[in-house]
Design an enzyme around this catalytic site. Structure first.
Site, PDB file in Angstrom:
ATOM      1  N   ASP A  65       0.743  -1.264   0.003  1.00  0.00           N
ATOM      2  CA  ASP A  65      -0.024   0.158   0.139  1.00  0.00           C
ATOM      3  C   ASP A  65       0.929   0.979  -0.010  1.00  0.00           C
ATOM      4  OD1 ASP A  65      -1.891   1.845   0.500  1.00  0.00           O
ATOM      5  OD2 ASP A  65      -2.913   0.739   2.157  1.00  0.00           O
TER       6      ASP A  65
ATOM      7  N   GLY B 219      -5.372   3.878   6.617  1.00  0.00           N
ATOM      8  CA  GLY B 219      -6.532   3.727   7.534  1.00  0.00           C
ATOM      9  C   GLY B 219      -6.854   2.157   7.536  1.00  0.00           C
TER      10      GLY B 219
ATOM     11  N   HIS C 277       1.785   8.302   3.144  1.00  0.00           N
ATOM     12  CA  HIS C 277       2.047   7.445   4.451  1.00  0.00           C
ATOM     13  C   HIS C 277       3.668   7.549   4.860  1.00  0.00           C
ATOM     14  CE1 HIS C 277      -1.976   6.503   4.292  1.00  0.00           C
ATOM     15  NE2 HIS C 277      -2.052   5.676   3.232  1.00  0.00           N
TER      16      HIS C 277
ATOM     17  N   ILE D  50       0.770  10.284   7.719  1.00  0.00           N
ATOM     18  CA  ILE D  50      -0.384   9.738   8.549  1.00  0.00           C
ATOM     19  C   ILE D  50      -0.352   8.104   8.265  1.00  0.00           C
ATOM     20  CG2 ILE D  50      -1.744  11.727   8.429  1.00  0.00           C
ATOM     21  CD1 ILE D  50      -3.395  10.581   6.200  1.00  0.00           C
TER      22      ILE D  50
HETATM   23  C1  LIG Z   1      -7.852   5.346  -0.437  1.00  0.00           C
HETATM   24  C2  LIG Z   1      -6.386   5.131  -0.363  1.00  0.00           C
HETATM   25  C3  LIG Z   1      -5.385   6.246  -0.038  1.00  0.00           C
HETATM   26  C4  LIG Z   1      -5.431   6.783   1.144  1.00  0.00           C
HETATM   27  C5  LIG Z   1      -5.297   6.036   2.362  1.00  0.00           C
HETATM   28  C6  LIG Z   1      -5.502   6.243   3.772  1.00  0.00           C
HETATM   29  O1  LIG Z   1      -5.351   5.142   4.444  1.00  0.00           O
HETATM   30  S1  LIG Z   1      -5.777   7.906   4.390  1.00  0.00           S
HETATM   31  C7  LIG Z   1      -6.051   7.610   6.048  1.00  0.00           C
HETATM   32  C8  LIG Z   1      -6.987   7.019   6.450  1.00  0.00           C
HETATM   33  N1  LIG Z   1      -8.317   8.196   6.561  1.00  0.00           N
HETATM   34  C9  LIG Z   1      -8.176   9.114   7.318  1.00  0.00           C
HETATM   35  O2  LIG Z   1      -7.433   9.409   7.978  1.00  0.00           O
HETATM   36  C10 LIG Z   1      -9.420   9.984   7.137  1.00  0.00           C
HETATM   37  C11 LIG Z   1      -9.758  10.438   8.329  1.00  0.00           C
HETATM   38  N2  LIG Z   1     -11.336  11.216   8.271  1.00  0.00           N
HETATM   39  C12 LIG Z   1     -11.340  12.431   7.874  1.00  0.00           C
HETATM   40  O3  LIG Z   1     -10.222  13.362   7.749  1.00  0.00           O
HETATM   41  C13 LIG Z   1     -12.598  13.223   7.789  1.00  0.00           C
HETATM   42  O4  LIG Z   1     -13.806  12.276   8.310  1.00  0.00           O
HETATM   43  C14 LIG Z   1     -12.750  13.170   6.019  1.00  0.00           C
HETATM   44  C15 LIG Z   1     -11.936  14.349   5.581  1.00  0.00           C
HETATM   45  C16 LIG Z   1     -12.864  12.080   5.467  1.00  0.00           C
HETATM   46  C17 LIG Z   1     -14.337  13.918   6.038  1.00  0.00           C
HETATM   47  O5  LIG Z   1     -14.430  14.822   6.881  1.00  0.00           O
HETATM   48  P1  LIG Z   1     -15.462  16.277   6.255  1.00  0.00           P
HETATM   49  O6  LIG Z   1     -15.440  17.082   7.349  1.00  0.00           O
HETATM   50  O7  LIG Z   1     -14.828  16.788   5.080  1.00  0.00           O
HETATM   51  O8  LIG Z   1     -16.873  15.730   5.928  1.00  0.00           O
HETATM   52  P2  LIG Z   1     -18.301  16.017   6.468  1.00  0.00           P
HETATM   53  O9  LIG Z   1     -18.542  15.528   7.893  1.00  0.00           O
HETATM   54  O10 LIG Z   1     -18.461  17.422   6.188  1.00  0.00           O
HETATM   55  O11 LIG Z   1     -19.328  15.120   5.507  1.00  0.00           O
HETATM   56  C18 LIG Z   1     -19.328  15.436   4.213  1.00  0.00           C
HETATM   57  C19 LIG Z   1     -19.977  14.331   3.337  1.00  0.00           C
HETATM   58  O12 LIG Z   1     -19.122  13.020   3.319  1.00  0.00           O
HETATM   59  C20 LIG Z   1     -19.567  12.202   4.196  1.00  0.00           C
HETATM   60  N3  LIG Z   1     -18.377  11.569   4.521  1.00  0.00           N
HETATM   61  C21 LIG Z   1     -17.672  12.025   5.742  1.00  0.00           C
HETATM   62  N4  LIG Z   1     -16.896  11.291   6.427  1.00  0.00           N
HETATM   63  C22 LIG Z   1     -16.812  10.226   5.646  1.00  0.00           C
HETATM   64  C23 LIG Z   1     -16.054   9.009   5.562  1.00  0.00           C
HETATM   65  N5  LIG Z   1     -15.015   8.815   6.513  1.00  0.00           N
HETATM   66  N6  LIG Z   1     -16.206   8.026   4.612  1.00  0.00           N
HETATM   67  C24 LIG Z   1     -17.194   8.241   3.711  1.00  0.00           C
HETATM   68  N7  LIG Z   1     -18.099   9.453   3.904  1.00  0.00           N
HETATM   69  C25 LIG Z   1     -17.800  10.261   4.657  1.00  0.00           C
HETATM   70  C26 LIG Z   1     -20.625  12.589   5.021  1.00  0.00           C
HETATM   71  O13 LIG Z   1     -21.680  11.611   5.347  1.00  0.00           O
HETATM   72  C27 LIG Z   1     -21.186  13.771   4.380  1.00  0.00           C
HETATM   73  O14 LIG Z   1     -22.109  13.186   3.224  1.00  0.00           O
HETATM   74  P3  LIG Z   1     -23.677  13.732   3.485  1.00  0.00           P
HETATM   75  O15 LIG Z   1     -23.938  13.232   4.747  1.00  0.00           O
HETATM   76  O16 LIG Z   1     -23.695  15.232   3.448  1.00  0.00           O
HETATM   77  O17 LIG Z   1     -24.346  13.073   2.355  1.00  0.00           O
END
Ligand SMILES: CCC/C=C/C(=O)SCCNC(=O)CCNC(=O)[C@H](O)C(C)(C)COP(=O)([O-])OP(=O)([O-])OC[C@H]1O[C@@H](n2cnc3c(N)ncnc32)[C@H](O)[C@@H]1OP(=O)([O-])[O-]
Length: 311
Positions: free
Chosen positions: A210, A233, A215, A230
């Site tokens: 990955d 996930g 990361h 980071i």
């Molecule tokens: C992929 C491979 C590369 C990366 C790898 C990693 O591992 S990275 C490391 C691992 N990952 C991380 O570290 C990520 C950690 N997470 C974050 O940083 C934040 O949660 C975010 C940036 C994902 C979203 O925050 P925000 O404030 O921008 O969002 P908001 O609350 O304003 O909602 C807006 C809309 O989106 C929806 N929605 C919200 N969240 C999620 C979700 N998780 N999932 C799905 N959907 C989600 C929510 O329902 C809403 O839709 P609605 O209801 O309006 O139809």
């Protein structure tokens, strides 16, 4: 490459896109390196529950496979977790893993050659972000049996607004019940498990395939909006599911059927994870927190085939 040259969004183009089938071949060495990547034996090299994932303990013929190993099958076909989305250009550095869902149909062999069928399972315009869901079905090449399915939900910041705001585009090819957000119970958890990630955790985990640069690369992490790289996930998910196997399944990883995780906030390598679990029938609801900040970073559920007889 997660890129496209078109500027106008054409849903029919995207939904008709055929992804190449990928091959993923692994050995017991890969299984053991993966287990170390999700913290197995991270606190003790003779950990009673973990040693079987990294060593042929007590003369066991094969190293045992953690159920979250399935998550790796996706990355051969979708490098860095950045799916090709024709007609929808985006900056791969702004993509985060939002959710991950796994169904396991057969016990995972400790070595295998697999073929991986990739489809777009969902696409949603959230205005400030696009959500792309990529599904991968994994078949054992030798037997032809379907082993597992992964569905990755990529949250792509800055890529939303590609459809009319009065009628935001939303397509999903699976029932919404599979991703229902979990409600964290107000009661005391059935079990709580604490585990430290190492400062080098993401660098170790990425060796399993990955390779998204957020990361590992401090410069890319800054562009992505983080002070430093980071944790993946799916690495956090691996820590949590290993905790559930220890605390609820009494060490029997074959009890795990489905896994669902939603990532709420980033985890930085070196932080301590606290996994809280509640057993509701055959479903384990969980919430993971970073201890140092008392902040929830992931929540979801794990469905079991059965409960341990000692529960
Ligand atoms: C992929 C491979 C590369 C990366 C790898 C990693 O591992 S990275 C490391 C691992 N990952 C991380 O570290 C990520 C950690 N997470 C974050 O940083 C934040 O949660 C975010 C940036 C994902 C979203 O925050 P925000 O404030 O921008 O969002 P908001 O609350 O304003 O909602 C807006 C809309 O989106 C929806 N929605 C919200 N969240 C999620 C979700 N998780 N999932 C799905 N959907 C989600 C929510 O329902 C809403 O839709 P609605 O209801 O309006 O139809």
């Amino acid at each position: 490459m997660a890129n496209s040259t078109c500027s106008e969004f054409k849903p029919e183009l995207l939904l008709a896109h055929k992804y190449p089938e990928g091959t993923f071949t692994y050995t017991e060495r890969d299984v053991a390196i993966y287990a170390l990547g999700v913290g197995a034996c991270g606190q003790s090299a003779v950990d009673v529950g973990d040693l079987k994932y990294v060593y042929n303990e007590n003369g066991q013929q094969f190293v045992q496979v953690l159920p979250t190993f399935c998550a790796l099958f996706l990355f051969e076909s979708v490098p860095g977790g950045c799916p090709d989305l024709p007609g929808l250009p985006y900056d791969p550095r702004l993509l985060l893993l939002g959710q991950h869902y796994i169904e396991i149909y057969k016990p995972l062999p400790s070595s295998a050659s697999t073929s991986n069928e990739v489809t777009l399972a969902g696409l949603h315009d959230k205005g400030k972000a696009a959500i792309a869901e990529v599904e991968v079905k994994t078949y054992d090449k030798g037997s032809g049996q379907l082993l597992c399915m992964n569905r990755m939900t990529a949250y792509i910041r800055g890529a939303g607004g590609f459809s009319k705001s009065s009628q935001p585009f939303s397509y999903s090819k699976y029932p919404s019940i599979q991703v229902s957000a979990v409600k964290i119970p107000k009661t005391q958890p059935f079990a709580v498990f604490e585990d430290s990630t190492q400062p080098s955790q993401a660098l170790l985990y990425r060796l399993s395939g990955d390779y998204n640069r957020v990361h590992a690369d401090p410069g890319i992490a800054k562009i992505a909006g983080f002070p430093r790289p980071i944790l993946h996930g799916v690495c956090t998910l691996g820590f949590v599911v290993r905790a559930i196997i220890k605390s609820v399944c009494r060490g029997d990883q074959s009890m795990v059927k489905n896994i669902s995780g939603r990532f709420l906030a980033p985890v930085y390598p070196g932080e301590t994870l606290i996994s809280e679990m509640w057993v509701q029938g055959l479903r384990v609801i969980y919430q993971a927190k970073v201890k140092e900040l008392n902040r929830a970073v992931a929540s979801g559920f794990v469905d079991l085939h059965r409960l341990a007889s000692s529960l």
